[in-house]
Design an enzyme around this catalytic site. Structure first.
Site, PDB file in Angstrom:
ATOM      1  N   LEU A 186       0.868  -1.176   0.000  1.00  0.00           N
ATOM      2  CA  LEU A 186       0.000   0.000   0.000  1.00  0.00           C
ATOM      3  C   LEU A 186       0.895   1.213   0.000  1.00  0.00           C
ATOM      4  CD1 LEU A 186      -2.683  -0.792   2.752  1.00  0.00           C
ATOM      5  CD2 LEU A 186      -2.996  -0.838   0.277  1.00  0.00           C
ATOM      6  N   ALA A 220       4.179   8.443   1.287  1.00  0.00           N
ATOM      7  CA  ALA A 220       4.427   7.755   0.013  1.00  0.00           C
ATOM      8  C   ALA A 220       5.900   7.354  -0.088  1.00  0.00           C
ATOM      9  CB  ALA A 220       4.048   8.681  -1.134  1.00  0.00           C
ATOM     10  N   ASN A 221       6.155   6.372  -0.904  1.00  0.00           N
ATOM     11  CA  ASN A 221       7.527   5.910  -1.209  1.00  0.00           C
ATOM     12  C   ASN A 221       8.300   5.451   0.020  1.00  0.00           C
ATOM     13  OD1 ASN A 221       7.027   6.766  -3.881  1.00  0.00           O
ATOM     14  ND2 ASN A 221       7.579   8.862  -3.292  1.00  0.00           N
ATOM     15  N   ARG A 222       7.588   5.021   1.051  1.00  0.00           N
ATOM     16  CA  ARG A 222       8.236   4.561   2.304  1.00  0.00           C
ATOM     17  C   ARG A 222       9.081   5.651   2.952  1.00  0.00           C
ATOM     18  NH1 ARG A 222       4.666   1.460   1.714  1.00  0.00           N
ATOM     19  NH2 ARG A 222       4.777  -0.798   1.608  1.00  0.00           N
ATOM     20  N   MET A 223       8.773   6.929   2.627  1.00  0.00           N
ATOM     21  CA  MET A 223       9.497   8.063   3.231  1.00  0.00           C
ATOM     22  C   MET A 223       8.671   8.585   4.401  1.00  0.00           C
ATOM     23  SD  MET A 223      12.346   8.905   1.577  1.00  0.00           S
ATOM     24  CE  MET A 223      12.502  10.692   1.437  1.00  0.00           C
TER      25      MET A 223
END
Ligand SMILES: Cc1cc2nc3c(=O)[nH]c(=O)nc-3n(C[C@H](O)[C@H](O)[C@H](O)COP(=O)(O)O)c2cc1C
Length: 217
Positions: free
Chosen positions: A10, A194-197
């Site tokens: 996700l 978002a983007n695992r940031m």
């Protein structure tokens, strides 16, 4: 056949947690996030995982219900109830430090709070115990010692009937049951991005003051 979640992903995009919008002390942010979780109608939004580690050095974790979160000045005290003779109870005798974790999936948020755990006063435990439904009061007597082995469900059901007959209308609080208070000295707020940031802000208490730092995701 194994259970494989490796392709499940996700993207977390609901919110952000930025220093300029975060308070200098943690309670107001915790209050907002708990309020949001309740407003979102997350099932048992006040359920949390409590991690303990006793003398055997094996961490253990279980779900409990948070009953009260109390601001004391800029400090946070988290109150929950359990059986003092349970595994967690023994762990907390061996090592009073524990960590509480909330995860609210639909908000993409996690909170971790740690510190020393102390027992609540008997008066406070008594007053909460007396506010519980009678069935829950009786179950506390049956579950003795909580986390001990029982031969069968039937033994538990019989215990419930026996205590019902023994106590009648007025059920005393067992000595082995009561409240704990987690005196939070470190608390981390995690907001999925978002983007695992992801955003992670941790508040740590040093002496009388809280400091705040960003952690790498
Ligand atoms: C949603 C949920 C809420 C729970 N709430 C409590 C609670 O408030 N107090 C408690 O002692 N156990 C509660 N339990 C049971 C604990 O998870 C655990 O099984 C029990 O306390 C024994 O843990 P221990 O053997 O590590 O001491 C709850 C379990 C679930 C799933």
């Amino acid at each position: 056949m194994s259970i494989d979640f490796s392709a499940k992903r996700l993207s977390y995009e609901k919110d952000e947690l930025i220093e300029t919008n975060a308070p200098n002390t943690p309670y107001p942010l915790l209050q907002t996030w708990i309020h949001d979780a309740v407003a979102e109608q997350i099932g048992e939004a006040y359920a949390f995982s409590l991690a303990t580690c006793g003398a055997d050095m094996r961490p253990s974790v279980r779900t409990l219900l948070m009953r009260e979160i109390v601001p004391v000045g800029d400090d946070i005290q988290m109150i929950f109830y359990s059986n003092y003779d349970s595994q967690k109870g023994q762990d907390l005798v061996d090592n009073p430090f524990a960590e509480a974790l909330f995860f609210w999936a639909s908000l993409e948020r996690q909170v971790r709070a740690s510190g020393r755990v102390v027992k609540l006063s008997d008066e406070k435990s008594e007053s909460y115990y007396q506010s519980r439904p009678k069935d829950s009061q009786l179950a506390a007597w049956v579950s003795r010692p909580q986390s001990g082995v029982v031969d069968s469900r039937a033994v538990m059901e019989q215990g419930f009937l026996d205590y019902t007959a023994q106590f009648g209308e007025s059920i005393p609080k067992p000595k082995f049951w009561g409240g704990y208070c987690l005196m939070v000295d470190k608390i981390e707020f995690w907001q999925g991005r978002a983007n695992r940031m992801h955003d992670r802000l941790v508040y740590t208490k040093q002496g009388d003051t809280w400091s705040r730092q960003r952690l790498l995701p």
